[in-house]
Design a protein around this motif. Sequence first.
Motif, PDB file in Angstrom:
ATOM      1  N   GLU A 153       5.857 -15.079  -5.045  1.00 52.24           N
ATOM      2  CA  GLU A 153       7.287 -14.593  -4.989  1.00 52.24           C
ATOM      3  C   GLU A 153       7.205 -13.084  -4.222  1.00 52.24           C
ATOM      4  N   TYR A 154       8.130 -13.076  -3.326  1.00 51.24           N
ATOM      5  CA  TYR A 154       7.745 -12.199  -2.262  1.00 51.24           C
ATOM      6  C   TYR A 154       8.158 -10.762  -2.966  1.00 51.24           C
ATOM      7  N   CYS A 155       7.524  -9.872  -3.187  1.00 48.75           N
ATOM      8  CA  CYS A 155       7.470  -8.443  -3.860  1.00 48.75           C
ATOM      9  C   CYS A 155       7.270  -7.185  -3.113  1.00 48.75           C
ATOM     10  N   MET A 159      -1.624  -9.857  -2.645  1.00 48.97           N
ATOM     11  CA  MET A 159      -1.745  -9.812  -3.933  1.00 48.97           C
ATOM     12  C   MET A 159      -2.421 -11.155  -4.418  1.00 48.97           C
ATOM     13  N   HIS A 182       7.027 -11.217  -9.892  1.00 51.13           N
ATOM     14  CA  HIS A 182       5.903 -11.708  -9.228  1.00 51.13           C
ATOM     15  C   HIS A 182       5.817 -13.245  -9.472  1.00 51.13           C
ATOM     16  N   CYS A 240       0.077 -14.422  -5.842  1.00 52.64           N
ATOM     17  CA  CYS A 240       1.632 -14.102  -5.935  1.00 52.64           C
ATOM     18  C   CYS A 240       2.296 -15.022  -4.964  1.00 52.64           C
ATOM     19  N   HIS A 292       2.797  -8.012  -0.637  1.00 53.55           N
ATOM     20  CA  HIS A 292       2.783  -9.279  -1.439  1.00 53.55           C
ATOM     21  C   HIS A 292       1.671 -10.062  -0.672  1.00 53.55           C
TER      22      HIS A 292
HETATM   23 CU1  CUA Z   1       3.646  -9.729  -6.158  1.00 55.69          CU
HETATM   24 CU2  CUA Z   1       4.439 -11.131  -4.208  1.00 55.69          CU
END
Ligand code: CUA
Length: 159
Positions: A141-143, A150, A104, A139, A147
Motif C-alpha cells: 500500500e503506497y505509504c 519497506m 501499510h 508493503c 514505500h
Molecule cells: Cu508501507 Cu508502503
Amino acid sequence: MATDIDRYELTWIYICVVALLVLFGVLLYSAYALGIHVETDVGQIHPAQVATTPPFDQPGLRMIGPDHYEAVIVARAWVFDPPEIRVPVGSTVTFKLTSIDVIHGFKIPRTGINRMIVPGQISEVTHRFDEPGTYTFFCHEYCGSGHHIMNGGIVVEPR
Ligand code: CUA
C-alpha cells in the motif's frame, strides 16, 4: 426525432438508476449478510499506544503451541519491526499486525497472504510454511517516499 432521443436517454437513465440500486444492494448484502468488513474482527488498538500495549509492546516471534508460532509485527514508515523472522519448516505462523502511522500492506508472494495494515486496527492471518526458503514480505500500500524499500523476510529453515 427529438422525442426518440429523449426516449433513449430516459431508458439509459433508468438502466443507470437500476444498476446503482443493484450495486448498493450488493454492498449492503456483503456488509450485513456476509459480514465482509474492514479488519475489525481481531481487535482495535490506539496507534499512539502500540508501544505499550501487549503483544505489540514486544514485537517478534513466540511459540504458542507445537509447531505454531505467533509473529507480532509493527509496521511504520518504512520498516517492519522485526524485519526478519525464522521458523523451522512445517511451522504454522499466525501474524498479528498493526501500524503506528499510516496504512501499510503485508503481502507474501507464494502464500496467498495479502493484508492491509490499518492504524487503529489489528490484522491477523495464519499460514503454514511447508517449503524451506526465504519468503520476502513487502508493503503493497503506497505509504510515502520510502514505500518501495519497506520489506522483510521469513526464513523457513530445514529441520
Ligand atoms: Cu508501507 Cu508502503
